[in-house]
Scaffold this motif. Structure first.
Motif, mmCIF file in Angstrom:
data_model
loop_
_atom_site.group_PDB
_atom_site.id
_atom_site.type_symbol
_atom_site.label_atom_id
_atom_site.label_comp_id
_atom_site.label_asym_id
_atom_site.label_seq_id
_atom_site.Cartn_x
_atom_site.Cartn_y
_atom_site.Cartn_z
ATOM 1 N N ASN A 174 0.811 -1.214 0.000
ATOM 2 C CA ASN A 174 0.000 0.000 0.000
ATOM 3 C C ASN A 174 0.848 1.269 0.000
ATOM 4 N N GLU A 175 2.111 1.142 0.415
ATOM 5 C CA GLU A 175 2.962 2.325 0.467
ATOM 6 C C GLU A 175 3.606 2.646 -0.881
ATOM 7 N N LEU A 176 3.609 1.698 -1.786
ATOM 8 C CA LEU A 176 4.351 1.889 -3.030
ATOM 9 C C LEU A 176 3.947 3.138 -3.808
ATOM 10 N N PRO A 177 2.656 3.494 -3.909
ATOM 11 C CA PRO A 177 2.313 4.728 -4.631
ATOM 12 C C PRO A 177 2.929 5.982 -4.015
ATOM 13 N N ARG A 178 3.276 5.934 -2.719
ATOM 14 C CA ARG A 178 3.919 7.082 -2.081
ATOM 15 C C ARG A 178 5.435 7.032 -2.222
ATOM 16 N N ILE A 179 5.995 5.830 -2.417
ATOM 17 C CA ILE A 179 7.447 5.654 -2.392
ATOM 18 C C ILE A 179 8.069 5.735 -3.787
ATOM 19 N N LEU A 180 7.469 5.051 -4.759
ATOM 20 C CA LEU A 180 8.092 4.912 -6.071
ATOM 21 C C LEU A 180 8.315 6.218 -6.833
ATOM 22 N N PRO A 181 7.422 7.223 -6.737
ATOM 23 C CA PRO A 181 7.653 8.454 -7.510
ATOM 24 C C PRO A 181 8.986 9.137 -7.234
ATOM 25 N N ALA A 182 9.567 8.911 -6.057
ATOM 26 C CA ALA A 182 10.847 9.545 -5.733
ATOM 27 C C ALA A 182 12.037 8.729 -6.228
ATOM 28 N N LEU A 183 11.777 7.554 -6.830
ATOM 29 C CA LEU A 183 12.863 6.645 -7.203
ATOM 30 C C LEU A 183 13.039 6.520 -8.713
ATOM 31 N N THR A 184 12.486 7.438 -9.479
ATOM 32 C CA THR A 184 12.505 7.294 -10.940
ATOM 33 C C THR A 184 13.901 7.426 -11.542
ATOM 34 N N ARG A 185 14.897 7.850 -10.748
ATOM 35 C CA ARG A 185 16.254 7.991 -11.278
ATOM 36 C C ARG A 185 17.132 6.767 -11.004
ATOM 37 N N VAL A 186 16.593 5.744 -10.374
ATOM 38 C CA VAL A 186 17.417 4.596 -9.988
ATOM 39 C C VAL A 186 17.907 3.828 -11.210
ATOM 40 N N GLU A 187 19.058 3.175 -11.046
ATOM 41 C CA GLU A 187 19.600 2.277 -12.057
ATOM 42 C C GLU A 187 19.318 0.816 -11.707
ATOM 43 N N ASN A 188 19.157 0.551 -10.410
ATOM 44 C CA ASN A 188 18.923 -0.803 -9.919
ATOM 45 C C ASN A 188 17.773 -0.740 -8.920
ATOM 46 N N LEU A 189 16.684 -1.492 -9.185
ATOM 47 C CA LEU A 189 15.495 -1.418 -8.337
ATOM 48 C C LEU A 189 14.982 -2.816 -8.023
ATOM 49 N N SER A 190 14.744 -3.073 -6.748
ATOM 50 C CA SER A 190 14.119 -4.314 -6.299
ATOM 51 C C SER A 190 12.846 -3.954 -5.544
ATOM 52 N N VAL A 191 11.719 -4.559 -5.943
ATOM 53 C CA VAL A 191 10.414 -4.208 -5.369
ATOM 54 C C VAL A 191 9.657 -5.477 -4.995
ATOM 55 N N GLU A 192 9.057 -5.451 -3.829
ATOM 56 C CA GLU A 192 8.128 -6.516 -3.446
ATOM 57 C C GLU A 192 6.711 -6.009 -3.658
ATOM 58 N N ILE A 193 5.916 -6.758 -4.417
ATOM 59 C CA ILE A 193 4.537 -6.365 -4.703
ATOM 60 C C ILE A 193 3.624 -7.498 -4.253
ATOM 61 N N THR A 194 2.928 -7.270 -3.130
ATOM 62 C CA THR A 194 2.032 -8.293 -2.597
ATOM 63 C C THR A 194 0.654 -7.749 -2.231
ATOM 64 N N GLY A 195 0.520 -6.422 -2.139
ATOM 65 C CA GLY A 195 -0.736 -5.831 -1.688
ATOM 66 C C GLY A 195 -1.777 -5.749 -2.783
ATOM 67 N N ASP A 196 -2.955 -5.270 -2.403
ATOM 68 C CA ASP A 196 -4.082 -5.172 -3.339
ATOM 69 C C ASP A 196 -4.123 -3.835 -4.075
ATOM 70 N N THR A 197 -3.311 -2.879 -3.640
ATOM 71 C CA THR A 197 -3.273 -1.591 -4.315
ATOM 72 C C THR A 197 -2.647 -1.736 -5.701
ATOM 73 N N ILE A 198 -3.322 -1.207 -6.717
ATOM 74 C CA ILE A 198 -2.834 -1.308 -8.094
ATOM 75 C C ILE A 198 -2.085 -0.027 -8.451
ATOM 76 N N LEU A 199 -0.845 -0.181 -8.868
ATOM 77 C CA LEU A 199 -0.057 0.970 -9.278
ATOM 78 C C LEU A 199 -0.534 1.481 -10.630
ATOM 79 N N GLU A 200 -0.533 2.801 -10.797
ATOM 80 C CA GLU A 200 -0.886 3.394 -12.076
ATOM 81 C C GLU A 200 -0.332 4.815 -12.128
ATOM 82 N N ARG A 201 -0.180 5.322 -13.342
ATOM 83 C CA ARG A 201 0.276 6.700 -13.582
ATOM 84 C C ARG A 201 1.629 6.984 -12.942
ATOM 85 N N LEU A 202 2.553 6.065 -13.085
ATOM 86 C CA LEU A 202 3.903 6.297 -12.601
ATOM 87 C C LEU A 202 4.706 7.093 -13.616
#
Length: 435
Positions: A257-285
């Protein structure tokens, strides 16, 4: 990459022992530089024992710069006191594994290290099941020369408004720590007052007064010089990320559920590891234009996780390496039909992918459909690694035969199929069984 505070941890696991009774005079002729190099290669207890080798060696360890002070929980507090009092140089590295009965000594030990300009500190508390987290003394904030700090299994004290924090800190690691009520504000202030921070790792924190019902207070991590970030938690802690202009690597293992708040600040990363298990659907990144290596830990039997995964993939056009580990829920999941992106949404998808690794598949339709879809789109793919879960009803041979029938957009792509054992889910009752 900034080193973790635990890298270079000394292997000593035995308590400080008394000095050896005999010595040899021929060691006295060694040059000072050679003597210091020998001492730095020894464990702490062996270095202290060299005082008995010969008269010129007496207390030589105490004048050896760059010596690592590593204390285990079994060390007598009096021995720790003696070493800290006797060591005459500034301390570059110290590790304190604190037993519950030594908790009252920690404040004095930290003050002694602060006076010696401690730069890298590892502070780990040994917990007893019936005990709460032990508090870190406020004297920790007097260690102004710290460049690297690791705190484990402890409670973080409130940060005084007059405190300057850690002005030289480059790497901070917090593992299984507890913050006092409204402690997220303490953490927010601590990060803000560490302006040089380049590496941050915080795993499984808890905050007094927060609950599992989502009643959290939002707070923001502001670290403009941060390059490496690792975050993991069992519940939503309310954190947000301010823009991280220098971020290069991130590992985000949260409930989802936190990913929509966290990912927008990480768009410059070269290496990204993400766990996706919640019911919140990401969109408009936003687009992850610098992203080269992408890793997922996710569930293939939930439509929400699959859609969120495709959302990130659509916005990462330059990914060259894709690694996915399939997570399996304890209860039996109902398989869903994977909603593949429409043709318009797949333009450029996997266009630069050259390596794909998928671990832990059970042979579910969704898993095989995803592999088939990826193989049909990745035109420069060179290697495909598929690891079949040890509990899968499908054998390696059956999976290999199935994949060999899929159309490949890249004719040079080689397919490797192996077995995958999830050691995290091995039942303890199996320990005595024959391998």
């Amino acid at each position: 990459m900034m080193p973790s505070p635990v890298q270079g941890k000394h292997p000593r696991t035995t308590p400080l022992s008394p000095a050896i009774p005999d010595g040899t005079d021929h060691l006295s002729s060694l040059p000072v530089e050679m003597t210091e190099e020998i001492l730095r290669r020894l464990s702490l207890d062996d270095a202290v024992r060299t005082s008995a080798l010969a008269k010129p060696w007496r207390y030589r360890w105490a004048e050896c710069p760059g010596f690592k002070l590593v204390f285990v929980a079994e060390d007598p507090p009096a021995a720790v006191d003696a070493v800290l009092a006797g060591y005459a140089c500034n301390v570059s590295y110290a590790q304190l594994d604190v037993a519950p009965e030594s908790n009252g000594k920690v404040d004095g030990w930290i003050r002694a290290l602060a006076a010696k300009g401690i730069r890298c500190l590892v502070l780990c508390f040994t917990l007893v099941l019936s005990m709460r987290w032990l508090p870190v003394p406020a004297s920790l904030f007097s260690c102004r020369e710290l460049t690297s700090l690791l705190l484990k299994s402890c409670e973080i004290p409130a940060l005084r408004s007059s405190s300057d924090g850690f002005p030289n800190l480059l790497a901070l690691e917090l593992d299984d720590v507890n913050f006092w009520e409204n402690g997220q504000k303490t953490f927010e202030a601590l990060i803000a007052r560490s302006p040089l921070l380049r590496s941050l790792r915080i795993m499984f924190p808890s905050i007094n007064g927060e609950d599992d019902g989502g009643n959290y207070s939002e707070w923001t991590i502001r670290a403009p010089n941060l390059r490496i970030l690792s975050m993991g938690a069992w519940q939503d802690c309310g954190w947000r990320l301010d823009d991280l202009p220098l971020i290069e690597e991130a590992c985000i293992h949260l409930e989802g559920n936190e990913l929509p708040r966290i990912l927008p600040a990480l768009t410059r990363v070269e290496n990204l590891s993400v766990e996706i298990t919640g019911d919140t659907i990401l969109e408009r990144l936003s687009y992850f234009m610098n992203l080269k290596c992408l890793s997922f830990h996710t569930i293939f039997t939930k439509s929400s996780t699959l859609l969120s995964m495709f959302c990130i993939l659509r916005n990462a056009p330059n990914v060259e390496g894709l690694h996915i580990t399939v997570l399996h829920e304890n209860e039996e999941s109902i398989e869903v039909n994977m909603e593949l992106p429409n043709a318009q949404g797949t333009v450029g998808l996997f266009s630069r992918l050259n390596h794909f690794c998928l671990k832990g598949i059970m042979g579910h339709t969704n898993e095989l459909q995803f592999i088939k879809f990826l193989m049909s789109k990745a035109t420069v793919l060179e290697e495909i690694e598929i690891y079949v879960h040890d509990d899968s009803p499908m054998s390696i041979e059956v999976v290999s035969d199935e994949l060999s029938q899929y159309k490949k957009a890249s004719l040079q792509a080689g397919i490797i199929v192996n077995r995958y054992v999830d050691y995290n889910n091995i039942d303890e009752t199996d320990d005595d069984e024959e391998p």
